[in-house]
Design a protein around this motif. Structure first.
Motif, PDB file in Angstrom:
ATOM      1  N   LEU A 141      11.419   5.850  -5.053  1.00 48.33           N
ATOM      2  CA  LEU A 141       9.908   6.637  -4.866  1.00 48.33           C
ATOM      3  C   LEU A 141       8.316   6.128  -4.759  1.00 48.33           C
ATOM      4  CD1 LEU A 141      11.720   9.583  -6.983  1.00 48.33           C
ATOM      5  CD2 LEU A 141      11.210   9.556  -4.181  1.00 48.33           C
ATOM      6  N   LEU A 142       8.252   5.011  -5.906  1.00 44.26           N
ATOM      7  CA  LEU A 142       7.470   4.188  -5.815  1.00 44.26           C
ATOM      8  C   LEU A 142       7.158   3.101  -4.283  1.00 44.26           C
ATOM      9  CD1 LEU A 142       6.928   3.738  -9.709  1.00 44.26           C
ATOM     10  CD2 LEU A 142       5.677   4.981  -8.509  1.00 44.26           C
ATOM     11  N   LEU A 143       8.143   2.658  -4.325  1.00 49.94           N
ATOM     12  CA  LEU A 143       8.020   2.100  -3.094  1.00 49.94           C
ATOM     13  C   LEU A 143       7.902   2.384  -1.794  1.00 49.94           C
ATOM     14  CD1 LEU A 143       8.458  -0.812  -1.705  1.00 49.94           C
ATOM     15  CD2 LEU A 143      10.659  -0.546  -2.104  1.00 49.94           C
ATOM     16  N   LEU A 144       8.785   3.363  -1.665  1.00 47.34           N
ATOM     17  CA  LEU A 144       9.028   4.929  -0.481  1.00 47.34           C
ATOM     18  C   LEU A 144       7.401   5.648   0.397  1.00 47.34           C
ATOM     19  CD1 LEU A 144      10.672   6.077   1.846  1.00 47.34           C
ATOM     20  CD2 LEU A 144      11.127   7.842   0.404  1.00 47.34           C
ATOM     21  N   TRP A 145       6.337   5.674  -0.978  1.00 40.19           N
ATOM     22  CA  TRP A 145       5.546   6.834  -0.644  1.00 40.19           C
ATOM     23  C   TRP A 145       4.801   6.115   0.046  1.00 40.19           C
ATOM     24  CZ3 TRP A 145       6.982  11.407  -0.857  1.00 40.19           C
ATOM     25  CH2 TRP A 145       7.471  12.108  -1.729  1.00 40.19           C
ATOM     26  N   PRO A 146       3.880   4.225  -0.471  1.00 39.77           N
ATOM     27  CA  PRO A 146       2.867   4.052   0.667  1.00 39.77           C
ATOM     28  C   PRO A 146       3.893   3.640   1.705  1.00 39.77           C
ATOM     29  CG  PRO A 146       3.585   2.718  -1.691  1.00 39.77           C
ATOM     30  CD  PRO A 146       4.400   4.078  -1.754  1.00 39.77           C
ATOM     31  N   THR A 147       5.032   3.068   2.472  1.00 43.10           N
ATOM     32  CA  THR A 147       6.389   3.149   3.255  1.00 43.10           C
ATOM     33  C   THR A 147       5.613   4.443   4.132  1.00 43.10           C
ATOM     34  OG1 THR A 147       7.644   1.805   1.975  1.00 43.10           O
ATOM     35  CG2 THR A 147       7.487   2.763   4.535  1.00 43.10           C
ATOM     36  N   LEU A 148       5.418   5.809   3.237  1.00 42.88           N
ATOM     37  CA  LEU A 148       5.056   6.667   4.511  1.00 42.88           C
ATOM     38  C   LEU A 148       3.799   7.569   4.451  1.00 42.88           C
ATOM     39  CD1 LEU A 148       7.744   9.395   2.199  1.00 42.88           C
ATOM     40  CD2 LEU A 148       8.151   7.839   4.438  1.00 42.88           C
TER      41      LEU A 148
ATOM     42  N   LEU B  79      11.476   5.824  11.154  1.00 44.12           N
ATOM     43  CA  LEU B  79      11.461   6.443  10.177  1.00 44.12           C
ATOM     44  C   LEU B  79      12.454   5.977   9.546  1.00 44.12           C
ATOM     45  CD1 LEU B  79      10.213   8.696   8.132  1.00 44.12           C
ATOM     46  CD2 LEU B  79      11.978  10.029   8.894  1.00 44.12           C
ATOM     47  N   LEU B  80      13.449   6.309   9.960  1.00 43.70           N
ATOM     48  CA  LEU B  80      15.182   6.291   9.480  1.00 43.70           C
ATOM     49  C   LEU B  80      15.551   4.941   9.357  1.00 43.70           C
ATOM     50  CD1 LEU B  80      17.347   7.787  12.080  1.00 43.70           C
ATOM     51  CD2 LEU B  80      16.902   8.278   9.169  1.00 43.70           C
TER      52      LEU B  80
END
Length: 286
Positions: free
Chosen positions: A24-31, A47-48
């Motif tokens: 999650l901590l890696l995904l949020w900045p990516t989003l 996105l996928l």
């Protein structure tokens, strides 16, 4: 319980799939990056690819981290039962698994444009070298911030085929935030790390740890505020920043006595920081 079931559980533990906070901590900045680059909903294939890539690279990062720490994890209470340290997965098998996960992530990236593919080599280098930095520098958290944040320029490259200057401001903000929350994580293991010679920002900052974490959080907020001003984002974005500021204050309250469990709780609490920032960006582009 069958041998295969036991082994599967060991590999799940190795990749931390059962503990999604790192993902999650890696995904949020990516989003964040993908939503800003697209000025709203990004391309579905992008996105996928990036969502799956985050899961694979976070898993690969956990594997290489445990490989690097295989001789010290057994001396730390929180990590003594990890599969490599406990001898349930061999170092050779772990390295093969790391390369398989990295290869799968790279195959995903190959569906993107040339610039994204070029930037992906930096991502692999950062992921591979981070676990070894704690032996040579008290600033491994900075390298982690770069590794966790490299999806930001990659996301802009995938969406726009270029990396605009303001993207690097988001990258810097993410590094500052990462160093702050990973220092909270390092505060949990500080006593053990001192005994076995592992370096961290928690050790470097010493009695100034709470102050410096607060300054890092404030600096991250200022960078994010400047980004909102440059992009002329609506008031909902700045409302999100205000909520994040409140979350940071709460984290400071949690770590006031430097209690291990409270420091770990403050670290986990950063999932809400990433989520609030994403929601504010999502609403900004509606």
């Amino acid at each position: 319980m069958s041998f295969m079931t036991v082994k599967m559980k060991d590999y799940i533990q190795l990749t931390r799939v059962d503990k999604p906070i790192g993902t999650l901590l890696l995904l949020w900045p990516t989003l964040w990056a993908l939503w800003i680059a697209a000025e709203g909903l990004p391309k579905l294939d992008v996105l996928l690819v990036f969502t799956l890539g985050v899961i694979l690279m976070r898993s690969a990062g956990c594997v290489i981290n445990d490989f690097a720490d295989r001789r010290v994890d057994a001396h730390v209470k929180r990590t003594e039962n990890r599969p490599i340290a406990a001898g349930r997965i061999s170092s050779r098998a772990a390295l093969i698994f790391f390369f398989v996960l990295t290869l799968l992530a790279f195959l995903l990236v190959l569906t993107m444009n040339k610039l994204t593919i070029i930037l992906s080599f930096v991502a692999v280098g950062l992921a591979a070298c981070y676990p070894f930095m704690k032996r040579y520098t008290h600033l491994p958290q900075v390298v982690l911030g770069m590794a966790f944040g490299w999806a930001i320029p990659m996301g802009f490259a995938a969406q726009l085929d270029t990396v605009p200057n303001y993207a690097w401001l988001l990258f810097v903000a993410n590094i500052l935030w990462t160093v702050a929350y990973d220092t909270l994580y390092a505060m949990v293991d500080r006593d053990d790390d001192l005994k076995i010679g592992i370096k961290s920002t928690a050790i470097l900052f010493a009695e100034n740890d709470k102050l410096i974490v607060g300054l890092l959080q404030l600096s991250a907020l200022l960078c994010l505020g400047m980004l909102g001003w440059i992009l002329v984002l609506p008031s909902v974005y700045f409302m999100g920043l205000t909520i994040v500021a409140g979350l940071f204050v709460y984290q400071q309250k949690l770590i006031v006595d430097r209690d291990r469990e409270s420091c770990f709780k403050a670290f986990l609490h950063n999932n809400y920081v990433g989520m609030v920032m994403f929601v504010s960006l999502f609403l900004s582009y509606l």
